[in-house]
Scaffold this motif. Sequence first.
Motif, PDB file in Angstrom:
ATOM      1  N   MET A   1      -2.414  11.439  -3.054  1.00 46.91           N
ATOM      2  CA  MET A   1      -1.159  10.705  -3.204  1.00 46.91           C
ATOM      3  C   MET A   1      -0.642  10.204  -1.854  1.00 46.91           C
ATOM      4  SD  MET A   1       1.256   9.560  -5.181  1.00 46.91           S
ATOM      5  CE  MET A   1       1.112  10.458  -6.725  1.00 46.91           C
ATOM      6  N   PHE A   2      -0.626  11.085  -0.839  1.00 43.14           N
ATOM      7  CA  PHE A   2      -0.152  10.684   0.483  1.00 43.14           C
ATOM      8  C   PHE A   2      -0.997   9.543   1.025  1.00 43.14           C
ATOM      9  CE2 PHE A   2       0.526  12.346   5.123  1.00 43.14           C
ATOM     10  CZ  PHE A   2       1.427  11.324   5.373  1.00 43.14           C
ATOM     11  N   LEU A   3      -2.323   9.701   1.000  1.00 51.87           N
ATOM     12  CA  LEU A   3      -3.201   8.669   1.526  1.00 51.87           C
ATOM     13  C   LEU A   3      -3.032   7.369   0.753  1.00 51.87           C
ATOM     14  CD1 LEU A   3      -5.444   7.670   3.363  1.00 51.87           C
ATOM     15  CD2 LEU A   3      -7.110   8.663   1.776  1.00 51.87           C
ATOM     16  N   ALA A   4      -2.997   7.425  -0.567  1.00 49.06           N
ATOM     17  CA  ALA A   4      -2.850   6.215  -1.376  1.00 49.06           C
ATOM     18  C   ALA A   4      -1.536   5.515  -1.053  1.00 49.06           C
ATOM     19  CB  ALA A   4      -2.928   6.562  -2.862  1.00 49.06           C
ATOM     20  N   ASP A   5      -0.463   6.279  -0.893  1.00 46.55           N
ATOM     21  CA  ASP A   5       0.830   5.670  -0.581  1.00 46.55           C
ATOM     22  C   ASP A   5       0.832   5.037   0.806  1.00 46.55           C
ATOM     23  OD1 ASP A   5       1.891   6.329  -3.026  1.00 46.55           O
ATOM     24  OD2 ASP A   5       2.986   8.092  -2.313  1.00 46.55           O
ATOM     25  N   VAL A   6       0.156   5.669   1.768  1.00 47.24           N
ATOM     26  CA  VAL A   6       0.081   5.101   3.115  1.00 47.24           C
ATOM     27  C   VAL A   6      -0.758   3.828   3.102  1.00 47.24           C
ATOM     28  CG1 VAL A   6      -0.837   5.472   5.451  1.00 47.24           C
ATOM     29  CG2 VAL A   6       0.507   7.261   4.318  1.00 47.24           C
ATOM     30  N   TRP A   7      -1.900   3.854   2.462  1.00 43.70           N
ATOM     31  CA  TRP A   7      -2.709   2.645   2.363  1.00 43.70           C
ATOM     32  C   TRP A   7      -1.936   1.512   1.699  1.00 43.70           C
ATOM     33  CZ3 TRP A   7      -8.204   4.585   0.446  1.00 43.70           C
ATOM     34  CH2 TRP A   7      -8.938   5.020   1.558  1.00 43.70           C
TER      35      TRP A   7
END
Length: 305
Positions: A1-7
């Motif tokens: 979730m964190f990575l997807a939101d940052v991307w």
Amino acid sequence: MFLADVWDGLAASPKALPAKYFYDAAGSALFEQITALPEYYPTRTELRILDERGPALAALLPQGAALVEFGSGSTAKLRRLLRHLPGLSAYIPVDVSGEFLTEQAQALRGDFPDLAVEAVVADFTRPFALPDGIRERALAGFFPGSTIGNFEPGEAARLLDVFGRILGSGATLVIGVDLVKDRDVLEAAYDDAAGVTAAFNLNLLHRINRELDAAIDVEGFTHRAFFNARASRVEMHLVSRRAQSLRVAGRSFAFAEGESIHTENSYKYTLDSFRALAARAGWASIEAWTDRDGLFSVHALRRDA
């Protein structure tokens, strides 16, 4: 979730990142420093209101109630409220920062051994399960600090509805709401002279480096905060000092000089505009208290259905 939101956030135009990711252990500690700054009026003003109006607020909660605090962070405000709530049967702090939450819950158990403390690590913006046995009690919610202002008005109404579905019909919600005021007061509160708020904002980039296999030159960004009067909100941004490219988990993101990442909004309300927002989400206003200077407000709401 964190990575997807940052991307997703760095690929967007304009670039933006969710404010909820500020609060890792380092970010939570920095925010606690912010609350003690001379420029940051919300915390001390809200505490004063809780002290002065605590008896009236306590009278609105049923004896034996369980209190659910959404996004609990520090228990400083809860501790001030507890002196007025001797009949409280349980306290359920809810936060995404599990390490900090555990520390605060353990300290609270030590200081209040007769109070059942059941910590829940969860994203409070989404429905979550309460601990076993809690739902059988009368429920109340606590959402201090004007965190509601970090959400777009439509999102804020949806969040209040989530709280209502978790707490149930007839529940009471005590919520802190920051008020519209002079621009200079607002902007100083989010861009303090000591640079603590800047460090808090920049820590988001440090966290991405630490957790997401990123290569971000944090010194290549600077903190900016300003009051957007048209939208009635303070905005925080991370502004690129130069043209540069960031890498996050194998993906590259280009920045022009002066391009920013929008990291936070803090909406400011009038008493009436917040009451109207709450009504949209099924909450009726019971009472609202402010300080003598009209800087901040604490609202008591009742869930209609």
